[in-house]
Motif scaffolding. Structure first.
Motif, PDB file in Angstrom:
ATOM      1  N   ARG A 143       0.727  -1.307  -0.061  1.00  0.00           N
ATOM      2  CA  ARG A 143      -0.156  -0.062  -0.034  1.00  0.00           C
ATOM      3  C   ARG A 143       1.041   1.273  -0.019  1.00  0.00           C
ATOM      4  O   ARG A 143       0.560   2.093  -0.641  1.00  0.00           O
ATOM      5  CB  ARG A 143      -1.041  -0.064   1.184  1.00  0.00           C
ATOM      6  CG  ARG A 143      -2.203  -0.930   0.964  1.00  0.00           C
ATOM      7  CD  ARG A 143      -2.871  -0.906   2.139  1.00  0.00           C
ATOM      8  NE  ARG A 143      -3.835  -2.268   2.547  1.00  0.00           N
ATOM      9  CZ  ARG A 143      -3.451  -3.169   3.142  1.00  0.00           C
ATOM     10  NH1 ARG A 143      -2.412  -3.169   4.017  1.00  0.00           N
ATOM     11  NH2 ARG A 143      -4.282  -4.112   3.280  1.00  0.00           N
ATOM     12  N   THR A 144       1.894   1.262   0.826  1.00  0.00           N
ATOM     13  CA  THR A 144       2.633   2.463   0.960  1.00  0.00           C
ATOM     14  C   THR A 144       3.406   2.788  -0.390  1.00  0.00           C
ATOM     15  O   THR A 144       3.734   3.832  -0.889  1.00  0.00           O
ATOM     16  CB  THR A 144       3.816   2.187   2.067  1.00  0.00           C
ATOM     17  OG1 THR A 144       3.110   2.144   3.250  1.00  0.00           O
ATOM     18  CG2 THR A 144       4.842   3.392   2.144  1.00  0.00           C
ATOM     19  N   LEU A 145       4.016   1.639  -1.046  1.00  0.00           N
ATOM     20  CA  LEU A 145       4.699   1.749  -2.537  1.00  0.00           C
ATOM     21  C   LEU A 145       3.693   2.178  -3.388  1.00  0.00           C
ATOM     22  O   LEU A 145       4.052   3.095  -4.150  1.00  0.00           O
ATOM     23  CB  LEU A 145       5.212   0.485  -2.643  1.00  0.00           C
ATOM     24  CG  LEU A 145       6.105   0.430  -4.235  1.00  0.00           C
ATOM     25  CD1 LEU A 145       7.119   1.435  -4.324  1.00  0.00           C
ATOM     26  CD2 LEU A 145       6.418  -0.876  -4.580  1.00  0.00           C
ATOM     27  N   ALA A 146       2.472   1.735  -3.477  1.00  0.00           N
ATOM     28  CA  ALA A 146       1.423   2.262  -4.288  1.00  0.00           C
ATOM     29  C   ALA A 146       1.162   3.809  -4.286  1.00  0.00           C
ATOM     30  O   ALA A 146       1.174   4.542  -5.100  1.00  0.00           O
ATOM     31  CB  ALA A 146       0.176   1.282  -4.340  1.00  0.00           C
TER      32      ALA A 146
ATOM     33  N   ASN B 234       3.308  -3.942  -9.497  1.00  0.00           N
ATOM     34  CA  ASN B 234       4.304  -4.831  -9.637  1.00  0.00           C
ATOM     35  C   ASN B 234       5.497  -4.246  -8.817  1.00  0.00           C
ATOM     36  O   ASN B 234       6.036  -3.094  -9.479  1.00  0.00           O
ATOM     37  CB  ASN B 234       4.622  -5.006 -11.031  1.00  0.00           C
ATOM     38  CG  ASN B 234       5.733  -5.841 -11.169  1.00  0.00           C
ATOM     39  OD1 ASN B 234       6.948  -6.096 -10.588  1.00  0.00           O
ATOM     40  ND2 ASN B 234       5.676  -6.671 -12.463  1.00  0.00           N
ATOM     41  N   GLY B 235       5.746  -4.585  -7.742  1.00  0.00           N
ATOM     42  CA  GLY B 235       6.828  -4.072  -6.886  1.00  0.00           C
ATOM     43  C   GLY B 235       8.057  -4.566  -7.247  1.00  0.00           C
ATOM     44  O   GLY B 235       9.157  -4.351  -6.499  1.00  0.00           O
TER      45      GLY B 235
ATOM     46  N   ASP C 118      -7.230   0.556  -0.703  1.00  0.00           N
ATOM     47  CA  ASP C 118      -5.775   0.531  -0.566  1.00  0.00           C
ATOM     48  C   ASP C 118      -4.812   1.593  -1.218  1.00  0.00           C
ATOM     49  O   ASP C 118      -3.787   1.758  -0.714  1.00  0.00           O
ATOM     50  CB  ASP C 118      -5.042  -0.764  -1.247  1.00  0.00           C
ATOM     51  CG  ASP C 118      -5.730  -2.322  -0.503  1.00  0.00           C
ATOM     52  OD1 ASP C 118      -5.884  -2.189   0.698  1.00  0.00           O
ATOM     53  OD2 ASP C 118      -6.140  -3.030  -1.361  1.00  0.00           O
ATOM     54  N   LEU C 119      -5.636   2.277  -2.059  1.00  0.00           N
ATOM     55  CA  LEU C 119      -5.004   3.408  -2.810  1.00  0.00           C
ATOM     56  C   LEU C 119      -5.253   4.836  -2.415  1.00  0.00           C
ATOM     57  O   LEU C 119      -4.731   5.683  -2.682  1.00  0.00           O
ATOM     58  CB  LEU C 119      -5.237   3.086  -4.167  1.00  0.00           C
ATOM     59  CG  LEU C 119      -4.725   1.800  -4.768  1.00  0.00           C
ATOM     60  CD1 LEU C 119      -5.569   1.246  -6.075  1.00  0.00           C
ATOM     61  CD2 LEU C 119      -3.252   1.735  -4.821  1.00  0.00           C
ATOM     62  N   ILE C 120      -6.407   4.844  -1.827  1.00  0.00           N
ATOM     63  CA  ILE C 120      -6.903   6.308  -1.591  1.00  0.00           C
ATOM     64  C   ILE C 120      -6.958   6.506  -0.111  1.00  0.00           C
ATOM     65  O   ILE C 120      -7.448   5.486   0.582  1.00  0.00           O
ATOM     66  CB  ILE C 120      -8.430   6.452  -2.166  1.00  0.00           C
ATOM     67  CG1 ILE C 120      -8.388   6.157  -3.760  1.00  0.00           C
ATOM     68  CG2 ILE C 120      -8.975   7.887  -1.930  1.00  0.00           C
ATOM     69  CD1 ILE C 120      -8.477   7.179  -4.757  1.00  0.00           C
TER      70      ILE C 120
END
Length: 161
Positions: free
Chosen positions: A15-18, A146-147, A159-161
């Motif tokens: 979530r943090t990376l996205a 894709n991390g 997860d994104l907002i």
């Protein structure tokens, strides 16, 4: 093996990376369907996030992708840039499956977004009020992160907002 088996469960790191990819993106690749031919097409557009964290852009009605999104608002955004070194496929990237929604000029939502957008993209002041420019908000249905090698996640809008 189903496609769901390819993805790891979303965790705090994913979530943090996205969110970092979305926060640092100044542009994205926009995938859309051309209305006359139903052929897929891709363009690059300026990208920001609104105060709620949704991806937004300011686009001209003269652009082919504007007409395409008006005819079929289903689209995808790709954010994330390859690093200066190494294989581009090892760098993180995020695909957002979205529905494009144009904001009505003069509405409270438009005016709020205009002020926010100009606070983070001040150079847009040159053209934000041109009559052919419109704000579009991308309502996220899901995201694919894709991390890096072996780090694939399916993310929900929450997860994104």
């Amino acid at each position: 093996m189903s496609s769901k088996d390819l993805f790891q469960p979303a965790d705090a790191e994913a979530r943090t990376l996205a969110k970092t990819l979305m926060d640092t993106a100044t542009h994205a690749a926009l995938a859309f369907v051309q209305p006359n031919t139903a052929a897929p097409s891709v363009t690059r557009l300026a990208l920001a996030r609104d105060e709620q964290g949704a991806p937004v852009s300011l686009i001209s009605q003269l652009a082919t992708h504007t007409a395409a999104l008006a005819a079929n608002p289903t689209c995808a955004l790709l954010v994330g840039e390859p690093g200066e070194k190494g294989d581009p496929l090892t760098h993180p990237r995020l695909t957002l499956h979205c529905t494009a929604r144009f904001l009505e000029r003069g509405s409270a939502e438009h005016d709020t977004l205009r002020a926010h957008y100009l606070s983070i993209r001040p150079k847009a002041k040159l053209y934000v009020d041109f009559p052919d420019f419109r704000f579009v908000r991308f309502d996220i249905s899901d995201g694919l992160l894709n991390g890096g090698f072996g780090k694939a996640y399916m993310l929900s809008p929450s997860d994104l907002i």
